[in-house]
Design a protein around this motif. Structure first.
Motif, PDB file in Angstrom:
ATOM      1  N   LYS A   1       7.846 -66.165  35.947  1.00  0.00           N
ATOM      2  CA  LYS A   1       8.316 -67.288  35.231  1.00  0.00           C
ATOM      3  C   LYS A   1       8.810 -67.303  33.382  1.00  0.00           C
TER       4      LYS A   1
ATOM      5  N   HIS B   1      -6.531 -72.092  35.494  1.00  0.00           N
ATOM      6  CA  HIS B   1      -5.072 -71.902  34.244  1.00  0.00           C
ATOM      7  C   HIS B   1      -4.933 -72.820  33.723  1.00  0.00           C
TER       8      HIS B   1
ATOM      9  N   GLN C   1       0.576 -70.801  25.924  1.00  0.00           N
ATOM     10  CA  GLN C   1       0.754 -70.485  24.072  1.00  0.00           C
ATOM     11  C   GLN C   1      -1.384 -71.457  23.682  1.00  0.00           C
TER      12      GLN C   1
ATOM     13  N   GLU D   1      -2.697 -64.138  34.258  1.00  0.00           N
ATOM     14  CA  GLU D   1      -1.478 -64.355  34.562  1.00  0.00           C
ATOM     15  C   GLU D   1      -0.494 -64.306  33.700  1.00  0.00           C
ATOM     16  N   PRO D   2      -0.866 -63.072  32.375  1.00  0.00           N
ATOM     17  CA  PRO D   2      -0.574 -63.404  31.319  1.00  0.00           C
ATOM     18  C   PRO D   2       1.596 -63.077  31.755  1.00  0.00           C
ATOM     19  N   GLY D   3       2.113 -64.284  30.918  1.00  0.00           N
ATOM     20  CA  GLY D   3       4.020 -64.080  30.624  1.00  0.00           C
ATOM     21  C   GLY D   3       4.053 -64.055  29.397  1.00  0.00           C
TER      22      GLY D   3
ATOM     23  N   ARG E   1      13.706 -73.653  23.701  1.00  0.00           N
ATOM     24  CA  ARG E   1      12.865 -74.367  23.680  1.00  0.00           C
ATOM     25  C   ARG E   1      12.246 -75.175  22.323  1.00  0.00           C
TER      26      ARG E   1
ATOM     27  N   MET F   1      15.187 -70.403  31.195  1.00  0.00           N
ATOM     28  CA  MET F   1      14.970 -71.039  31.167  1.00  0.00           C
ATOM     29  C   MET F   1      16.528 -71.600  30.483  1.00  0.00           C
TER      30      MET F   1
HETATM   31  N1  LLP Z   1       0.223 -68.699  35.441  1.00  0.00           N
HETATM   32  C1  LLP Z   1       0.356 -70.083  36.048  1.00  0.00           C
HETATM   33  C2  LLP Z   1      -0.286 -70.757  37.227  1.00  0.00           C
HETATM   34  C3  LLP Z   1       0.979 -70.930  34.878  1.00  0.00           C
HETATM   35  O1  LLP Z   1       1.217 -72.014  34.852  1.00  0.00           O
HETATM   36  C4  LLP Z   1       1.546 -70.583  34.006  1.00  0.00           C
HETATM   37  C5  LLP Z   1       2.845 -70.984  32.687  1.00  0.00           C
HETATM   38  C6  LLP Z   1       1.445 -68.596  33.803  1.00  0.00           C
HETATM   39  C7  LLP Z   1       0.761 -67.907  34.415  1.00  0.00           C
HETATM   40  C8  LLP Z   1       1.764 -67.802  32.586  1.00  0.00           C
HETATM   41  O2  LLP Z   1       1.189 -68.451  31.169  1.00  0.00           O
HETATM   42  P1  LLP Z   1       1.127 -67.395  29.617  1.00  0.00           P
HETATM   43  O3  LLP Z   1       0.824 -66.948  29.767  1.00  0.00           O
HETATM   44  O4  LLP Z   1       3.431 -67.205  29.836  1.00  0.00           O
HETATM   45  O5  LLP Z   1       1.508 -68.908  28.690  1.00  0.00           O
HETATM   46  N2  LLP Z   1       8.348 -73.261  29.009  1.00  0.00           N
HETATM   47  C9  LLP Z   1       7.539 -72.702  28.221  1.00  0.00           C
HETATM   48  C10 LLP Z   1       5.829 -72.347  28.614  1.00  0.00           C
HETATM   49  C11 LLP Z   1       5.355 -73.591  30.163  1.00  0.00           C
HETATM   50  C12 LLP Z   1       4.478 -72.858  31.138  1.00  0.00           C
HETATM   51  C13 LLP Z   1       3.959 -72.006  32.384  1.00  0.00           C
HETATM   52  N3  LLP Z   1       2.854 -72.070  33.190  1.00  0.00           N
HETATM   53  C14 LLP Z   1       7.617 -72.588  27.119  1.00  0.00           C
HETATM   54  O6  LLP Z   1       8.561 -72.223  26.637  1.00  0.00           O
HETATM   55  O7  LLP Z   1       6.528 -72.629  26.109  1.00  0.00           O
END
Ligand code: LLP
Length: 421
Positions: free
Chosen positions: A60, A199, A203, A275-277, A314, A379
Protein backbone atom coordinates in the motif's frame (compact mmCIF):
# COMPACT_ATOMS: atom_id res chain seq x y z
CA UNK A 1 20.49 7.56 4.39
CA UNK A 2 19.23 7.84 0.83
CA UNK A 3 20.69 8.31 -2.63
CA UNK A 4 19.35 11.79 -3.44
CA UNK A 5 22.38 14.04 -3.14
CA UNK A 6 23.77 17.18 -4.76
CA UNK A 7 26.58 16.71 -7.23
CA UNK A 8 28.20 19.80 -8.67
CA UNK A 9 25.29 21.80 -7.30
CA UNK A 10 22.60 19.69 -8.98
CA UNK A 11 20.33 17.26 -7.12
CA UNK A 12 20.78 13.70 -8.35
CA UNK A 13 18.96 10.43 -7.90
CA UNK A 14 21.95 8.08 -7.68
CA UNK A 15 23.99 8.99 -10.80
CA UNK A 16 21.21 10.74 -12.71
CA UNK A 17 20.48 14.47 -12.47
CA UNK A 18 16.82 15.10 -11.61
CA UNK A 19 16.89 17.98 -14.11
CA UNK A 20 17.77 15.47 -16.85
CA UNK A 21 14.75 13.33 -15.95
CA UNK A 22 12.56 16.44 -15.83
CA UNK A 23 13.68 17.37 -19.34
CA UNK A 24 12.87 13.86 -20.58
CA UNK A 25 9.51 13.17 -18.89
CA UNK A 26 8.19 16.61 -17.92
CA UNK A 27 7.06 17.67 -14.45
CA UNK A 28 5.72 16.81 -12.00
CA UNK A 29 6.95 13.25 -11.51
CA UNK A 30 7.89 10.77 -8.80
CA UNK A 31 11.40 9.40 -8.84
CA UNK A 32 12.57 6.34 -6.90
CA UNK A 33 16.08 5.12 -6.16
CA UNK A 34 16.67 1.39 -6.56
CA UNK A 35 19.74 1.59 -4.30
CA UNK A 36 17.76 3.18 -1.45
CA UNK A 37 14.91 0.66 -1.77
CA UNK A 38 17.45 -2.16 -1.68
CA UNK A 39 19.36 -0.75 1.26
CA UNK A 40 16.26 -0.17 3.38
CA UNK A 41 14.93 -3.66 2.69
CA UNK A 42 18.31 -5.10 3.65
CA UNK A 43 18.41 -3.13 6.90
CA UNK A 44 15.37 -5.12 7.99
CA UNK A 45 16.65 -8.51 6.85
CA UNK A 46 19.92 -7.83 8.68
CA UNK A 47 18.06 -6.66 11.80
CA UNK A 48 16.04 -9.89 11.90
CA UNK A 49 18.85 -12.20 10.79
CA UNK A 50 19.22 -13.97 14.18
CA UNK A 51 15.63 -15.27 13.83
CA UNK A 52 13.78 -17.10 11.05
CA UNK A 53 11.98 -14.25 9.32
CA UNK A 54 10.21 -12.86 6.27
CA UNK A 55 10.06 -9.15 5.47
CA UNK A 56 6.75 -8.54 3.69
CA UNK A 57 6.77 -5.15 1.98
CA UNK A 58 3.49 -3.25 2.59
CA UNK A 59 2.43 -2.72 -1.01
CA UNK A 60 0.00 0.00 0.00
CA UNK A 61 2.91 2.40 0.55
CA UNK A 62 4.27 2.12 -3.01
CA UNK A 63 2.65 -0.31 -5.36
CA UNK A 64 4.37 0.10 -8.73
CA UNK A 65 5.04 -3.37 -10.14
CA UNK A 66 8.65 -2.49 -11.03
CA UNK A 67 9.34 -1.63 -7.39
CA UNK A 68 7.65 -4.86 -6.26
CA UNK A 69 9.78 -6.86 -8.69
CA UNK A 70 12.94 -5.20 -7.41
CA UNK A 71 12.07 -6.06 -3.80
CA UNK A 72 10.66 -9.48 -4.68
CA UNK A 73 13.89 -10.39 -6.48
CA UNK A 74 15.79 -9.53 -3.29
CA UNK A 75 13.64 -12.10 -1.47
CA UNK A 76 10.93 -9.86 -0.01
CA UNK A 77 7.46 -11.15 0.70
CA UNK A 78 4.47 -8.84 0.25
CA UNK A 79 1.68 -7.59 2.49
CA UNK A 80 -1.47 -6.94 0.45
CA UNK A 81 -4.80 -5.43 1.50
CA UNK A 82 -6.91 -5.91 -1.61
CA UNK A 83 -7.42 -8.15 -4.61
CA UNK A 84 -5.78 -5.38 -6.64
CA UNK A 85 -2.61 -5.44 -4.57
CA UNK A 86 -2.60 -9.24 -4.62
CA UNK A 87 -2.69 -9.11 -8.43
CA UNK A 88 0.18 -6.60 -8.43
CA UNK A 89 2.29 -8.95 -6.30
CA UNK A 90 1.64 -11.84 -8.70
CA UNK A 91 2.33 -9.61 -11.72
CA UNK A 92 5.70 -8.74 -10.14
CA UNK A 93 6.54 -12.44 -9.98
CA UNK A 94 6.28 -12.80 -6.21
CA UNK A 95 5.59 -16.35 -5.12
CA UNK A 96 2.11 -16.67 -3.53
CA UNK A 97 3.63 -18.43 -0.52
CA UNK A 98 5.31 -15.12 0.33
CA UNK A 99 2.12 -13.04 0.21
CA UNK A 100 0.15 -12.21 3.37
CA UNK A 101 -3.35 -10.77 3.06
CA UNK A 102 -4.34 -8.09 5.61
CA UNK A 103 -7.35 -5.78 5.91
CA UNK A 104 -10.67 -5.53 7.76
CA UNK A 105 -12.97 -5.92 4.77
CA UNK A 106 -11.80 -8.82 2.62
CA UNK A 107 -14.59 -9.88 0.29
CA UNK A 108 -15.49 -13.44 -0.68
CA UNK A 109 -14.13 -12.71 -4.21
CA UNK A 110 -10.78 -11.61 -2.77
CA UNK A 111 -10.62 -14.73 -0.59
CA UNK A 112 -11.39 -16.91 -3.60
CA UNK A 113 -8.72 -15.20 -5.68
CA UNK A 114 -6.05 -15.72 -3.03
CA UNK A 115 -7.08 -19.29 -2.21
CA UNK A 116 -7.12 -20.24 -5.87
CA UNK A 117 -3.66 -18.85 -6.71
CA UNK A 118 -2.14 -19.49 -3.29
CA UNK A 119 -1.43 -17.46 -0.18
CA UNK A 120 0.96 -17.59 2.74
CA UNK A 121 -1.71 -16.57 5.22
CA UNK A 122 -4.77 -14.44 5.75
CA UNK A 123 -4.53 -12.03 8.68
CA UNK A 124 -8.13 -12.28 9.85
CA UNK A 125 -9.59 -9.27 11.63
CA UNK A 126 -13.02 -10.35 12.91
CA UNK A 127 -15.29 -13.30 13.65
CA UNK A 128 -17.59 -12.68 10.65
CA UNK A 129 -14.47 -12.72 8.47
CA UNK A 130 -13.40 -16.06 10.00
CA UNK A 131 -16.77 -17.58 9.13
CA UNK A 132 -16.77 -16.11 5.62
CA UNK A 133 -13.25 -17.40 4.94
CA UNK A 134 -14.11 -20.85 6.24
CA UNK A 135 -17.15 -20.98 3.93
CA UNK A 136 -15.14 -19.89 0.88
CA UNK A 137 -12.38 -22.41 1.68
CA UNK A 138 -14.92 -25.24 2.08
CA UNK A 139 -16.57 -24.34 -1.23
CA UNK A 140 -13.19 -24.43 -3.01
CA UNK A 141 -11.96 -27.51 -1.16
CA UNK A 142 -8.92 -25.56 0.07
CA UNK A 143 -7.32 -25.01 3.46
CA UNK A 144 -6.90 -21.35 4.44
CA UNK A 145 -3.84 -20.65 6.60
CA UNK A 146 -4.67 -17.89 9.09
CA UNK A 147 -3.42 -15.67 11.83
CA UNK A 148 -5.84 -13.55 13.80
CA UNK A 149 -5.02 -9.87 14.18
CA UNK A 150 -5.24 -8.87 17.80
CA UNK A 151 -5.74 -5.33 18.96
CA UNK A 152 -3.50 -4.90 22.01
CA UNK A 153 -4.99 -1.55 23.09
CA UNK A 154 -1.73 0.38 23.16
CA UNK A 155 -1.18 3.99 22.23
CA UNK A 156 1.12 4.15 19.19
CA UNK A 157 1.73 7.88 19.83
CA UNK A 158 1.35 8.77 16.19
CA UNK A 159 -1.11 10.82 14.09
CA UNK A 160 -4.68 9.86 15.05
CA UNK A 161 -5.56 8.94 11.44
CA UNK A 162 -2.84 6.29 11.27
CA UNK A 163 -2.97 4.79 14.79
CA UNK A 164 -4.61 1.36 14.70
CA UNK A 165 -3.88 -0.40 17.98
CA UNK A 166 -6.31 1.29 20.37
CA UNK A 167 -9.57 -0.37 21.31
CA UNK A 168 -11.59 2.38 19.64
CA UNK A 169 -9.95 1.59 16.26
CA UNK A 170 -11.66 -0.69 13.75
CA UNK A 171 -8.74 -3.11 13.52
CA UNK A 172 -8.32 -6.66 14.85
CA UNK A 173 -10.09 -8.35 17.72
CA UNK A 174 -9.60 -7.18 21.31
CA UNK A 175 -6.66 -9.12 22.73
CA UNK A 176 -8.64 -10.09 25.80
CA UNK A 177 -11.10 -12.00 23.57
CA UNK A 178 -8.36 -13.79 21.63
CA UNK A 179 -8.73 -17.13 23.46
CA UNK A 180 -12.40 -17.30 22.59
CA UNK A 181 -11.91 -16.30 18.95
CA UNK A 182 -8.99 -18.73 18.41
CA UNK A 183 -11.22 -21.49 19.81
CA UNK A 184 -13.91 -20.59 17.29
CA UNK A 185 -11.34 -20.54 14.47
CA UNK A 186 -10.07 -23.97 15.46
CA UNK A 187 -13.60 -25.33 15.34
CA UNK A 188 -14.40 -23.95 11.87
CA UNK A 189 -13.73 -26.22 8.87
CA UNK A 190 -10.86 -25.63 6.41
CA UNK A 191 -9.03 -23.02 8.48
CA UNK A 192 -5.49 -23.71 9.67
CA UNK A 193 -4.21 -21.53 12.50
CA UNK A 194 -0.53 -20.66 11.93
CA UNK A 195 0.08 -17.68 14.18
CA UNK A 196 -0.81 -14.28 15.58
CA UNK A 197 -0.87 -10.90 13.84
CA UNK A 198 -0.56 -7.39 15.29
CA UNK A 199 -0.07 -3.94 13.76
CA UNK A 200 -0.48 -0.89 15.98
CA UNK A 201 -0.02 2.02 13.61
CA UNK A 202 2.22 3.85 11.21
CA UNK A 203 5.02 6.43 11.50
CA UNK A 204 5.94 5.34 15.04
CA UNK A 205 8.91 7.30 16.29
CA UNK A 206 9.46 5.42 19.56
CA UNK A 207 10.02 1.75 20.34
CA UNK A 208 8.04 1.72 23.56
CA UNK A 209 4.56 1.16 22.00
CA UNK A 210 5.99 -1.76 19.98
CA UNK A 211 7.47 -3.17 23.16
CA UNK A 212 4.14 -3.00 24.99
CA UNK A 213 2.34 -4.69 22.11
CA UNK A 214 4.95 -7.41 21.56
CA UNK A 215 5.03 -8.33 25.24
CA UNK A 216 1.29 -8.88 25.08
CA UNK A 217 1.75 -11.02 21.96
CA UNK A 218 4.42 -13.09 23.74
CA UNK A 219 2.05 -13.77 26.59
CA UNK A 220 -0.77 -14.64 24.22
CA UNK A 221 1.49 -17.05 22.30
CA UNK A 222 2.09 -19.03 25.51
CA UNK A 223 -1.60 -18.99 26.42
CA UNK A 224 -2.74 -20.18 22.99
CA UNK A 225 -0.07 -22.88 22.85
CA UNK A 226 -1.21 -24.13 26.25
CA UNK A 227 -4.65 -24.55 24.72
CA UNK A 228 -3.26 -26.68 21.93
CA UNK A 229 -3.03 -24.16 19.11
CA UNK A 230 -0.03 -24.30 16.82
CA UNK A 231 1.52 -20.82 16.86
CA UNK A 232 4.56 -20.91 14.59
CA UNK A 233 4.48 -17.43 13.04
CA UNK A 234 4.20 -13.97 14.50
CA UNK A 235 3.28 -11.21 12.07
CA UNK A 236 4.28 -7.96 13.77
CA UNK A 237 2.94 -5.54 11.18
CA UNK A 238 4.77 -2.44 9.98
CA UNK A 239 4.91 1.05 11.37
CA UNK A 240 8.52 2.01 12.04
CA UNK A 241 8.74 5.74 11.30
CA UNK A 242 11.16 7.74 9.18
CA UNK A 243 12.80 11.15 9.68
CA UNK A 244 10.65 13.52 7.59
CA UNK A 245 12.48 16.56 8.94
CA UNK A 246 16.22 16.22 8.70
CA UNK A 247 16.59 18.77 11.45
CA UNK A 248 14.60 16.65 13.94
CA UNK A 249 15.81 13.77 16.07
CA UNK A 250 15.82 10.47 14.18
CA UNK A 251 13.35 7.63 14.89
CA UNK A 252 14.76 4.28 16.08
CA UNK A 253 16.77 2.27 13.57
CA UNK A 254 15.69 -1.10 12.14
CA UNK A 255 18.63 -2.61 14.05
CA UNK A 256 17.18 -1.38 17.36
CA UNK A 257 13.71 -2.55 16.32
CA UNK A 258 15.11 -5.99 15.45
CA UNK A 259 16.83 -6.22 18.84
CA UNK A 260 13.54 -5.37 20.55
CA UNK A 261 11.78 -8.17 18.64
CA UNK A 262 14.48 -10.62 19.59
CA UNK A 263 14.31 -9.56 23.24
CA UNK A 264 10.50 -9.72 23.54
CA UNK A 265 9.67 -12.63 21.21
CA UNK A 266 12.90 -14.44 20.27
CA UNK A 267 12.53 -17.12 22.96
CA UNK A 268 9.29 -18.41 21.40
CA UNK A 269 11.04 -19.94 18.38
CA UNK A 270 8.50 -18.52 15.95
CA UNK A 271 9.11 -17.32 12.43
CA UNK A 272 8.94 -13.51 12.54
CA UNK A 273 7.10 -11.67 9.79
CA UNK A 274 7.08 -7.89 9.54
CA UNK A 275 5.18 -5.64 7.13
CA UNK A 276 7.19 -2.44 6.73
CA UNK A 277 6.08 0.01 4.06
CA UNK A 278 7.20 3.55 4.79
CA UNK A 279 10.68 2.73 6.07
CA UNK A 280 11.50 0.92 2.83
CA UNK A 281 9.79 3.22 0.35
CA UNK A 282 9.50 6.63 2.06
CA UNK A 283 12.98 8.03 1.66
CA UNK A 284 13.46 6.06 -1.56
CA UNK A 285 11.36 8.56 -3.48
CA UNK A 286 11.08 12.25 -4.27
CA UNK A 287 8.42 14.26 -6.04
CA UNK A 288 9.90 16.70 -8.52
CA UNK A 289 7.86 19.74 -9.42
CA UNK A 290 8.34 23.02 -11.27
CA UNK A 291 7.57 26.54 -10.08
CA UNK A 292 4.80 28.01 -12.24
CA UNK A 293 4.64 31.43 -10.61
CA UNK A 294 6.00 33.29 -7.64
CA UNK A 295 3.07 35.37 -6.46
CA UNK A 296 3.69 38.23 -4.09
CA UNK A 297 0.73 38.37 -1.70
CA UNK A 298 -0.04 41.14 0.74
CA UNK A 299 1.88 39.68 3.65
CA UNK A 300 3.53 36.60 2.15
CA UNK A 301 4.95 35.14 -1.03
CA UNK A 302 3.36 32.11 -2.64
CA UNK A 303 5.38 29.58 -4.53
CA UNK A 304 2.84 28.12 -6.96
CA UNK A 305 4.00 24.71 -8.19
CA UNK A 306 2.80 22.42 -10.94
CA UNK A 307 2.30 19.64 -8.34
CA UNK A 308 -0.76 19.75 -6.12
CA UNK A 309 -2.61 17.99 -3.33
CA UNK A 310 -3.94 15.44 -5.82
CA UNK A 311 -0.35 14.32 -6.51
CA UNK A 312 0.89 14.32 -2.90
CA UNK A 313 -1.99 14.51 -0.42
CA UNK A 314 -0.10 13.95 2.85
CA UNK A 315 0.43 17.62 3.77
CA UNK A 316 -3.23 18.53 3.31
CA UNK A 317 -4.60 15.26 4.73
CA UNK A 318 -2.37 14.83 7.78
CA UNK A 319 -0.62 18.18 8.06
CA UNK A 320 2.50 16.19 7.17
CA UNK A 321 5.87 17.85 6.68
CA UNK A 322 8.00 17.10 3.61
CA UNK A 323 11.38 18.74 3.23
CA UNK A 324 11.59 20.71 -0.02
CA UNK A 325 14.91 21.15 -1.80
CA UNK A 326 15.75 23.28 -4.83
CA UNK A 327 17.03 20.96 -7.57
CA UNK A 328 19.80 23.46 -8.31
CA UNK A 329 21.61 24.04 -5.04
CA UNK A 330 21.65 27.57 -3.69
CA UNK A 331 24.98 29.32 -3.15
CA UNK A 332 26.09 28.88 0.44
CA UNK A 333 25.76 32.61 1.16
CA UNK A 334 22.19 32.92 -0.19
CA UNK A 335 19.71 34.25 2.32
CA UNK A 336 16.57 32.13 2.69
CA UNK A 337 13.18 33.54 1.88
CA UNK A 338 9.86 32.50 3.36
CA UNK A 339 7.27 30.98 1.03
CA UNK A 340 3.84 29.45 1.31
CA UNK A 341 4.26 26.51 -1.05
CA UNK A 342 1.00 25.70 -2.85
CA UNK A 343 -0.39 23.85 -5.85
CA UNK A 344 -2.82 24.98 -8.55
CA UNK A 345 -5.88 23.10 -7.19
CA UNK A 346 -8.87 25.27 -6.37
CA UNK A 347 -8.98 24.97 -2.61
CA UNK A 348 -7.01 26.44 0.24
CA UNK A 349 -6.17 22.94 1.49
CA UNK A 350 -3.89 22.62 -1.51
CA UNK A 351 -0.97 23.86 0.57
CA UNK A 352 2.26 21.90 0.95
CA UNK A 353 3.97 24.17 3.46
CA UNK A 354 3.51 27.52 5.14
CA UNK A 355 6.27 30.05 5.77
CA UNK A 356 8.87 27.58 4.51
CA UNK A 357 12.39 29.01 4.34
CA UNK A 358 13.83 28.35 0.88
CA UNK A 359 16.41 30.02 -1.28
CA UNK A 360 14.88 32.60 -3.64
CA UNK A 361 13.14 30.79 -6.50
CA UNK A 362 11.59 31.84 -9.75
CA UNK A 363 9.30 30.49 -12.44
CA UNK A 364 10.60 27.29 -14.12
CA UNK A 365 12.91 26.39 -11.22
CA UNK A 366 12.62 22.77 -10.08
CA UNK A 367 12.06 21.64 -6.50
CA UNK A 368 12.05 18.17 -4.95
CA UNK A 369 9.86 17.00 -2.07
CA UNK A 370 11.82 14.50 -0.03
CA UNK A 371 10.43 11.37 1.64
CA UNK A 372 7.66 11.14 -0.94
CA UNK A 373 8.15 7.49 -1.92
CA UNK A 374 5.64 6.16 0.61
CA UNK A 375 1.96 7.04 0.42
CA UNK A 376 2.67 9.50 -2.39
CA UNK A 377 1.88 8.08 -5.84
CA UNK A 378 -0.46 5.47 -4.35
CA UNK A 379 -2.72 8.11 -2.80
CA UNK A 380 -2.81 10.35 -5.86
CA UNK A 381 -6.05 11.19 -7.62
CA UNK A 382 -7.14 13.00 -10.76
CA UNK A 383 -8.89 15.79 -8.84
CA UNK A 384 -9.31 18.86 -11.08
CA UNK A 385 -8.78 16.45 -14.03
CA UNK A 386 -5.05 16.53 -13.45
CA UNK A 387 -3.48 13.39 -14.95
CA UNK A 388 -1.74 11.01 -12.55
CA UNK A 389 1.92 11.90 -12.69
CA UNK A 390 4.60 9.54 -14.02
CA UNK A 391 6.81 7.35 -11.87
CA UNK A 392 10.49 6.94 -12.72
CA UNK A 393 12.95 4.39 -11.33
CA UNK A 394 16.67 5.09 -11.24
CA UNK A 395 19.41 2.52 -10.86
CA UNK A 396 22.98 3.78 -11.09
CA UNK A 397 23.21 5.86 -14.24
CA UNK A 398 20.03 4.49 -15.84
CA UNK A 399 16.45 5.59 -15.46
CA UNK A 400 13.15 4.34 -16.80
CA UNK A 401 9.56 5.51 -16.71
CA UNK A 402 7.77 2.80 -14.75
CA UNK A 403 4.37 4.41 -15.11
CA UNK A 404 3.67 6.82 -17.93
CA UNK A 405 1.59 9.97 -17.67
CA UNK A 406 -1.80 9.19 -19.20
CA UNK A 407 -2.98 11.25 -22.14
CA UNK A 408 -6.04 13.47 -21.79
CA UNK A 409 -7.71 11.26 -24.37
CA UNK A 410 -7.29 8.20 -22.11
CA UNK A 411 -8.74 10.12 -19.19
CA UNK A 412 -11.74 11.49 -21.07
CA UNK A 413 -12.45 8.15 -22.76
CA UNK A 414 -13.07 6.53 -19.40
CA UNK A 415 -16.32 8.47 -19.12
CA UNK A 416 -19.31 7.64 -21.27
CA UNK A 417 -22.46 9.50 -22.10
CA UNK A 418 -25.62 7.34 -21.86
CA UNK A 419 -27.55 6.95 -25.13
CA UNK A 420 -30.65 8.39 -23.44
CA UNK A 421 -28.97 11.66 -22.57
N1 LLP B 1 0.59 -3.50 7.87
C1 LLP B 1 -0.66 -3.03 8.03
C2 LLP B 1 -1.70 -3.96 8.44
C3 LLP B 1 -0.94 -1.67 7.80
O1 LLP B 1 -2.17 -1.23 7.98
C4 LLP B 1 0.10 -0.79 7.40
C5 LLP B 1 -0.17 0.63 7.14
C6 LLP B 1 1.39 -1.33 7.24
C7 LLP B 1 1.60 -2.68 7.49
C8 LLP B 1 2.56 -0.50 6.80
O2 LLP B 1 2.86 0.49 7.72
P1 LLP B 1 4.18 1.38 7.53
O3 LLP B 1 5.38 0.51 7.76
O4 LLP B 1 4.16 1.93 6.16
O5 LLP B 1 4.04 2.44 8.57
N2 LLP B 1 -1.39 7.02 4.38
C9 LLP B 1 -0.73 7.19 5.68
C10 LLP B 1 -0.22 5.88 6.24
C11 LLP B 1 -1.28 4.83 6.37
C12 LLP B 1 -0.76 3.51 6.90
C13 LLP B 1 -1.77 2.44 6.79
N3 LLP B 1 -1.33 1.14 7.20
C14 LLP B 1 0.39 8.22 5.54
O6 LLP B 1 0.56 8.78 4.45
O7 LLP B 1 1.09 8.52 6.51
Amino acid sequence: MDHFLYRNGSLHAEDVALSEIAAAVGTPFYCYSAATLTRHYQLFTEALSPMPHLVCFAIKSLSNIAVLKLLGDLGAGMDVVSGGEYRRALAAGVSPDKIVFSGVGKTAEEMQLALTHGIRQFNVESEPELRALSAVAVALGKIAPITIRVNPDVDAKTHEKIATGKKENKFGIPINRAVEVYAEAAALPNLQIVGIDVHIGSQLTELEPFEQAYKKVAELTETLRAQGHSITRLDLGGGLGIPYERSNSAPPLPREYGALIQRTLGHLGCEIEIEPGRLISGNSGVLVSKVIYVKNGEDRDFLILDAAMNDLVRPSMYGAHHDILPVIEAEAATEAQSYDVVGPVCETGDTFAKARPLPPLQADDLVAFRSAGAYGAVMASEYNTRPLIPEVLVRGDQFAVIRARPSYEEILNRDSIPTWL
